[in-house]
Structure formats: structure tokens, C-alpha cells
Write a protein that holds these residues in place. Sequence first.
Motif, PDB file in Angstrom:
ATOM      1  N   GLN A 168      -3.311  -6.219 -15.316  1.00  0.00           N
ATOM      2  CA  GLN A 168      -2.197  -4.654 -16.404  1.00  0.00           C
ATOM      3  C   GLN A 168      -2.426  -3.656 -16.228  1.00  0.00           C
ATOM      4  O   GLN A 168      -1.629  -2.614 -16.295  1.00  0.00           O
ATOM      5  N   PHE A 169      -3.986  -3.446 -16.520  1.00  0.00           N
ATOM      6  CA  PHE A 169      -4.718  -2.312 -15.801  1.00  0.00           C
ATOM      7  C   PHE A 169      -4.121  -1.310 -14.461  1.00  0.00           C
ATOM      8  O   PHE A 169      -3.539  -0.457 -14.303  1.00  0.00           O
ATOM      9  N   PHE A 170      -4.062  -2.089 -13.428  1.00  0.00           N
ATOM     10  CA  PHE A 170      -3.644  -1.376 -11.888  1.00  0.00           C
ATOM     11  C   PHE A 170      -2.223  -1.491 -12.621  1.00  0.00           C
ATOM     12  O   PHE A 170      -1.308  -0.226 -11.737  1.00  0.00           O
ATOM     13  N   ILE A 171      -1.156  -2.483 -13.343  1.00  0.00           N
ATOM     14  CA  ILE A 171      -0.111  -2.228 -13.432  1.00  0.00           C
ATOM     15  C   ILE A 171       0.617  -0.723 -14.422  1.00  0.00           C
ATOM     16  O   ILE A 171       1.410  -0.761 -14.297  1.00  0.00           O
ATOM     17  N   LEU A 172      -0.231  -1.047 -15.830  1.00  0.00           N
ATOM     18  CA  LEU A 172       0.317  -0.080 -16.131  1.00  0.00           C
ATOM     19  C   LEU A 172      -0.096   1.927 -15.814  1.00  0.00           C
ATOM     20  O   LEU A 172       0.497   2.585 -15.663  1.00  0.00           O
ATOM     21  N   SER A 173      -0.974   1.432 -14.588  1.00  0.00           N
ATOM     22  CA  SER A 173      -1.021   2.677 -13.919  1.00  0.00           C
ATOM     23  C   SER A 173      -0.365   3.358 -12.988  1.00  0.00           C
ATOM     24  O   SER A 173       0.329   4.179 -12.835  1.00  0.00           O
ATOM     25  N   VAL A 174       0.658   2.119 -12.483  1.00  0.00           N
ATOM     26  CA  VAL A 174       1.688   2.378 -11.384  1.00  0.00           C
ATOM     27  C   VAL A 174       2.664   2.845 -12.401  1.00  0.00           C
ATOM     28  O   VAL A 174       3.290   4.003 -11.757  1.00  0.00           O
ATOM     29  N   LEU A 175       2.704   2.192 -13.691  1.00  0.00           N
ATOM     30  CA  LEU A 175       3.895   2.611 -14.295  1.00  0.00           C
ATOM     31  C   LEU A 175       3.863   3.636 -14.742  1.00  0.00           C
ATOM     32  O   LEU A 175       5.062   4.791 -14.921  1.00  0.00           O
ATOM     33  N   CYS A 176       2.721   4.778 -14.915  1.00  0.00           N
ATOM     34  CA  CYS A 176       2.456   5.915 -15.336  1.00  0.00           C
ATOM     35  C   CYS A 176       2.933   6.456 -14.526  1.00  0.00           C
ATOM     36  O   CYS A 176       3.335   7.650 -14.746  1.00  0.00           O
ATOM     37  N   ILE A 177       3.208   6.467 -13.308  1.00  0.00           N
ATOM     38  CA  ILE A 177       3.570   7.345 -12.036  1.00  0.00           C
ATOM     39  C   ILE A 177       5.109   7.025 -11.608  1.00  0.00           C
ATOM     40  O   ILE A 177       5.531   8.478 -11.398  1.00  0.00           O
ATOM     41  N   ARG A 178       4.940   5.992 -11.446  1.00  0.00           N
ATOM     42  CA  ARG A 178       6.252   5.984 -11.241  1.00  0.00           C
ATOM     43  C   ARG A 178       7.204   4.528 -11.789  1.00  0.00           C
ATOM     44  O   ARG A 178       6.447   3.417 -11.719  1.00  0.00           O
ATOM     45  N   ASP A 179       8.001   5.270 -12.760  1.00  0.00           N
ATOM     46  CA  ASP A 179       8.465   4.532 -13.847  1.00  0.00           C
ATOM     47  C   ASP A 179       9.398   3.270 -13.378  1.00  0.00           C
ATOM     48  O   ASP A 179       9.939   3.689 -11.737  1.00  0.00           O
ATOM     49  N   ARG A 180      10.246   2.196 -13.911  1.00  0.00           N
ATOM     50  CA  ARG A 180      10.976   2.055 -13.651  1.00  0.00           C
ATOM     51  C   ARG A 180      11.285   0.815 -12.554  1.00  0.00           C
ATOM     52  O   ARG A 180      12.528   0.783 -11.240  1.00  0.00           O
ATOM     53  N   LEU A 181      10.543   0.473 -12.245  1.00  0.00           N
ATOM     54  CA  LEU A 181       9.710  -0.634 -10.750  1.00  0.00           C
ATOM     55  C   LEU A 181      10.029  -2.033 -11.492  1.00  0.00           C
ATOM     56  O   LEU A 181      10.292  -2.128 -12.592  1.00  0.00           O
ATOM     57  N   THR A 182      10.778  -2.736 -10.523  1.00  0.00           N
ATOM     58  CA  THR A 182      10.912  -4.228 -10.167  1.00  0.00           C
ATOM     59  C   THR A 182       9.811  -4.702 -10.164  1.00  0.00           C
ATOM     60  O   THR A 182       8.463  -3.895  -9.707  1.00  0.00           O
ATOM     61  N   LEU A 183       9.427  -6.259 -10.097  1.00  0.00           N
ATOM     62  CA  LEU A 183       8.364  -7.215 -10.276  1.00  0.00           C
ATOM     63  C   LEU A 183       7.630  -6.447  -8.461  1.00  0.00           C
ATOM     64  O   LEU A 183       6.210  -6.446  -8.026  1.00  0.00           O
ATOM     65  N   ALA A 184       8.756  -6.770  -7.563  1.00  0.00           N
ATOM     66  CA  ALA A 184       8.496  -6.838  -6.288  1.00  0.00           C
ATOM     67  C   ALA A 184       7.777  -4.693  -5.575  1.00  0.00           C
ATOM     68  O   ALA A 184       6.676  -4.937  -5.289  1.00  0.00           O
ATOM     69  N   GLY A 185       8.836  -4.352  -6.486  1.00  0.00           N
ATOM     70  CA  GLY A 185       8.441  -3.158  -6.280  1.00  0.00           C
ATOM     71  C   GLY A 185       6.775  -2.763  -6.751  1.00  0.00           C
ATOM     72  O   GLY A 185       6.387  -1.714  -6.279  1.00  0.00           O
ATOM     73  N   ILE A 186       5.873  -3.187  -8.266  1.00  0.00           N
ATOM     74  CA  ILE A 186       4.694  -2.754  -8.615  1.00  0.00           C
ATOM     75  C   ILE A 186       4.424  -3.572  -7.607  1.00  0.00           C
ATOM     76  O   ILE A 186       2.832  -2.755  -6.839  1.00  0.00           O
ATOM     77  N   ASN A 187       4.397  -4.902  -7.059  1.00  0.00           N
ATOM     78  CA  ASN A 187       3.918  -5.518  -6.441  1.00  0.00           C
ATOM     79  C   ASN A 187       3.506  -4.637  -5.037  1.00  0.00           C
ATOM     80  O   ASN A 187       2.330  -4.884  -4.835  1.00  0.00           O
ATOM     81  N   GLU A 188       4.109  -3.958  -4.447  1.00  0.00           N
ATOM     82  CA  GLU A 188       3.901  -3.294  -2.973  1.00  0.00           C
ATOM     83  C   GLU A 188       3.114  -2.186  -3.847  1.00  0.00           C
ATOM     84  O   GLU A 188       2.354  -2.132  -2.459  1.00  0.00           O
ATOM     85  N   TYR A 189       3.263  -1.630  -4.785  1.00  0.00           N
ATOM     86  CA  TYR A 189       2.067  -0.474  -4.745  1.00  0.00           C
ATOM     87  C   TYR A 189       0.494  -1.184  -5.502  1.00  0.00           C
ATOM     88  O   TYR A 189      -0.166  -0.505  -5.012  1.00  0.00           O
ATOM     89  N   ILE A 190       0.223  -2.442  -5.250  1.00  0.00           N
ATOM     90  CA  ILE A 190      -0.719  -2.294  -6.297  1.00  0.00           C
ATOM     91  C   ILE A 190      -1.726  -3.853  -5.170  1.00  0.00           C
ATOM     92  O   ILE A 190      -2.676  -4.180  -5.390  1.00  0.00           O
ATOM     93  N   ALA A 191      -0.312  -3.619  -3.767  1.00  0.00           N
ATOM     94  CA  ALA A 191      -0.979  -4.519  -2.572  1.00  0.00           C
ATOM     95  C   ALA A 191      -2.512  -4.456  -2.236  1.00  0.00           C
ATOM     96  O   ALA A 191      -3.525  -5.324  -2.536  1.00  0.00           O
ATOM     97  N   TYR A 192      -3.114  -3.078  -2.621  1.00  0.00           N
ATOM     98  CA  TYR A 192      -4.583  -2.754  -2.257  1.00  0.00           C
ATOM     99  C   TYR A 192      -4.939  -3.251  -2.865  1.00  0.00           C
ATOM    100  O   TYR A 192      -5.812  -3.494  -2.761  1.00  0.00           O
ATOM    101  N   THR A 193      -4.777  -3.837  -3.718  1.00  0.00           N
ATOM    102  CA  THR A 193      -6.258  -4.063  -4.814  1.00  0.00           C
ATOM    103  C   THR A 193      -6.487  -5.332  -4.379  1.00  0.00           C
ATOM    104  O   THR A 193      -7.106  -5.968  -5.553  1.00  0.00           O
ATOM    105  N   GLY A 194      -5.296  -6.196  -4.311  1.00  0.00           N
ATOM    106  CA  GLY A 194      -6.004  -7.315  -3.910  1.00  0.00           C
ATOM    107  C   GLY A 194      -4.904  -8.388  -4.587  1.00  0.00           C
ATOM    108  O   GLY A 194      -5.003  -9.849  -4.790  1.00  0.00           O
TER     109      GLY A 194
END
Lengths: 322, 322
Positions: free
Chosen positions: B213-239
Motif C-alpha cells: 500500500q505504501f508503493f500504491i500511495l506513492s505512485v498515486l501521489c505523483i500520478r493520480d487517476r490510474l487503473t490497476l494495470a497502470g499502477i502495476n506498470e509503475y510499481i513493477a520495479y518493486t517486484g
Amino acid sequence: MTNTSFDSKAFRSALGTFTTGVTIITATAADGTKVGMTANSFNSVSLDPPLVLWSLAKTANSLPVFTEAKHWNVHVLSVEQEPLSGRFASRGEDKFAGLDLDDGLTEAPLLPNCTARFQCRTAFMHDGGDHIIFIGEVLGFDQTDLPPLVFQSGQYALTARKPREEVRLAKSEPPPECSYTEDLLGYLLGRAHFQMVNRLQTLLDQQQLEQAQFFILSVLCIRDRLTLAGINEYIAYTGYTVDQADMEVLIRGGHVVIEEGRFRLTADGRDASLHQIAQAKAIEEELVEALGPGDAMALKLLLKRLIERTDPGLPDLWSVSA
Amino acid sequence: MTNTSFDSKAFRSALGTFTTGVTIITATAADGTKVGMTANSFNSVSLDPPLVLWSLAKTANSLPVFTEAKHWNVHVLSVEQEPLSGRFASRGEDKFAGLDLDDGLTEAPLLPNCTARFQCRTAFMHDGGDHIIFIGEVLGFDQTDLPPLVFQSGQYALTARKPREEVRLAKSEPPPECSYTEDLLGYLLGRAHFQMVNRLQTLLDQQQLEQAQFFILSVLCIRDRLTLAGINEYIAYTGYTVDQADMEVLIRGGHVVIEEGRFRLTADGRDASLHQIAQAKAIEEELVEALGPGDAMALKLLLKRLIERTDPGLPDLWSVSA
């Protein structure tokens, strides 16, 4: 504030901010005695004729030898030669005891395994206050790829080379209201780590394993016959907590067996883990080559210092008594 | 092999392995013209009397000014002054254009924001082949905490200080048959990263959130209004791969709402994320202080270079056009 009082400690401290390499300078006395000392006062002077210089304290025991010797050798030390730097910086008896020497152009001792060496003939000596400045004509020189040892503010150091252009991961600037930037250490560590592990993923896919199983096998490969709680103790640092279901995957895959509540690698499991480690080492070798050996050493050193600072008290994976 | 032919390129290369700081040396001509040049041939000579030296090419435009001037200032440059190093290394017109100067003890220009400065009076000049060696008596000096810029083998560099004792994480040696050691870069990156994230855990526990959830919130804090797939694209690097269940935790906690299949932070969610970032920055500040600012810079630089090398082509989180 400008200091004009010349408190010797403050002056040395200010001079020490100028980073230098570390050299050992050697000569042979008329009676055959070898002398050598660690010096960071070396510098290049002239390309044509080829001249270099260094300074020696007038109080140095070896001063008479250096002022009478016609020749001396400058050794730019590699990182691995830090112990040699310490040895030649102290007033020991025979600093050359047990050292193999190379054959040089002159009678001056020539130490092996350096980053670079300059074999010199004394060209001039100049008075320099409490030091004598030696200027030498370089008769011959050589160079290796060994990363050089560095000295700064009274400490040894390694260098991290800066590319000409600033390294930026994102093509665009973060929006001004965004306080989460690519310069956050936590972000950089996470991304560097996961990108590295992700490069293992192809192998893990072939082995039909997830990263959690990679961590389990790594632990069991070093320290066999652990309980589930024992495994979790060792991999707690990864953020993963593994459960019975994760272990079942490994048991079904023939990687692990359970005996009296303790997990043990099978021959296949050990084999799978060794393949993973080999792959991790291959990735590492590629990256060390890309960064350069000195920079890779600096990265590892800095990570270890960071880990020491943030260590919550992990059990020692390699300890025989744990 | 000893090189005695003095190919100028090979000789320069060997000399370049000796690491140095970077200085700018300045003087003022009789007609008031200010001159300055980048030099790494600086070194300390004597503590009592306080003497330093540097060499200037006989072909340098500024040679007549320096040989006639009674005074010159040596500026040991900080990392931030790399552009200034470039400016004073080139044959530009007015290198001092737009620069604020400090008041010095003499007429020589005194640049601000350096790691250290030495204000000197010419004591001796010596012939040094194609260079003149200037030896100066230091009239005054000062020093700041700014990390110094370093030069090695034709490149700028930062330093990573080596503690006196080797940094070892494990108290005991790994068994000889074990090929997985604490020196593996992947291990060091993983442990450094997770120990850092784990220090966030106290805050996440208070917020009743997991690291995903920390990773999800970090992504949404920078880039809002993402789909689940969009979120995963940005946090893929975290494993991590997050799923609807992870999002439900955030929706139930009032951190996120879903609108037309896209997730948006609520005011509470943004607040939680900003607290996390503030905490991450506080942890980082503590670590930068522990490592030292120069070493922290070196660590970040090396991590960025590593990330560039292992980047599988992540989407640019900060890009406005992504």
C-alpha cells in the motif's frame, strides 16, 4: 572566516581537503640499504621533459639517502595496497621484509602490483620550508588497471567516477508540488535492487519459482535444517514472510524435504540454488564491468556502511554458532 | 612493461591515475585584469613556514600575470563547483563574468563557496621543464564542510571514505563451500533496501498499511487517476504486483476512491502518503548525516549508474506526457 594564525591543526585540516592518491617512494642507499616512505605530496610537473615532484620532511630518517641517491621510484598504490601504505608510513625497521621486488631500470627498489609506477632520476632539489622538494626526470613508467587508493581529510577513500553528463533516470522534472523525487535514497535502493532481482527472473521462471522461493533456497543453501520460523528469521530483511504454502511449492518441486519439522535441501534443490547463485554472479560480473572495478568496490563499501547503520540486529547468516 | 619511449598519451594516462582534488588559482594583473585557471597540480609542501605549490604551463596565457603578481589564491573546489572548474579550464574571455567575489587579504580574486581556500604570496618560482613551479607562502586560509570535487584519469569523481577497519556485516567467515557471500551486490542492495523500508514500518503499522500500500500511495501521489494495470506498470520495479484486494484495503481505509475504473487519492490518502514521504526523508537525512554528504552523493550517483545499466525500460513516473 580567513584564518591567519596558523594553528597547525587547522592548517593541516584545510590542506587535507585536497584529495590525493597515495604513493610509496623508494631509493637505495650507497651501502645497499633500501628506504621507502608513503607520500601523498606527489604531482606531475612537465610532459616534455617528463618531470614529477614530491616533498620529503627534513626530519625524515631517510632524508640523507634520498638527497644522496641519484634515483628513486614513485609507486601509485592500488586499493589492495592499503596495508603497504600503512607499513611504509610507519617508522618500522625493515619495511621491505617479505616483499617481492621487480627488476627496475635503476638500483631503486621497484614494488609490484601498483596502479602506476614512475622510475626517476633526481633532476633538482629545492628548499621548501620544513620539506625538501624533489623533482625527478621520469626514465620509465608503467600502468595497470588496478583501481587507485585515495586519501582525503586523513582517511583512505575510493572514488566514484562522475560521467560528463548528470545521471538522470527520469527524462522530465518532477512537478514542483511533488516531494517524492528520484533522488530519494530509498527509491534508488529499491529500484536498483528490484531491477537486479528481476534479471534473475528468467531463470526463476524456468525453474517455476517465485522470488520468495529464491530467498528460501538461498538461506537453506548456506544454513540447512531450519524450521519455518528459522527461515523467516533469516529472510526477514527481504520484507518477505514465507509460510507453509511457499514451502509446499518447493516440496512438490522436489527442491526441499521436511524432516522432524525442519527443512532440508534435496540434491535438486541445492542444484537449483547453485544455478541461481551462478546467475546472480554472472549478472554481478557484468555490472562490475559496466561500473568499473573501483566504482563497484565503492558501491559495495557504501552499501555495507549503510547496512551497518540501519541494521536492526539481524542474525548472522554465516555464523557457525548461531 | 616499463615504458621508456615517452609517448605523451601513455605518460599522461599513467600520471592521471594519481588522484587529485581540483583547484582554481587566481591572480590580478597590474592593470587590474583578473586571471584564473583550473589546476590539479596543487600540493602542500611545508607546515612551518606554511608553503604550498602548483605548476603552470609555460604556454599559458596567464603566465606573465602569475609571474609578475605578488599574490595568488588557491581554491579547492567543492562538488557543486564542477561547472566553475570547466569554465576556468577553457580559454574563455571573462571567466569572472557574473561571479560574486569575497574580500580577500590581497588583490587576488577570492571565489566563494569552496571546500578550502589558501591566500598566498609568491615565495619562489622554479623552472619545471615545460611548466613553472610556483611556491607560495600561505597568508590565510579557510575551510568549509562542502564535499570536495575529485579528478582521476581524466574524469571528475566523488569519494567514498574507507573506515580504518574493513566493514564486515557477518562476524564469521562463510564456510568455504558456500558461494553466496555478503559481498554479492544483489545481497547488499536487497538488505540495504529492505532495512530502509523496514524503518518506515512503524509509521505504516500506525496507518494499518502494508508495504504494497505504501508503493500504491506513492505512485498515486505523483500520478493520480490510474487503473490497476497502470499502477502495476509503475510499481513493477518493486517486484510487487498489486491486486483488487490490495486496493480494497485502501478504499476501506478511506485513502482511495475508485471512479470509472480509475483510482484517485482522497485527502486522507494524500495526507497518509505525505506523512510516509516525510518519514522517508527524515530517515534519509539521518543516513546522509551518518555517511557524510559527499559519501551519500557518491552512493546515489553509483546507484543511478547501476539503475541505468539494469533498466528494463520502465515508464517515466515523472513524465507529464506518459
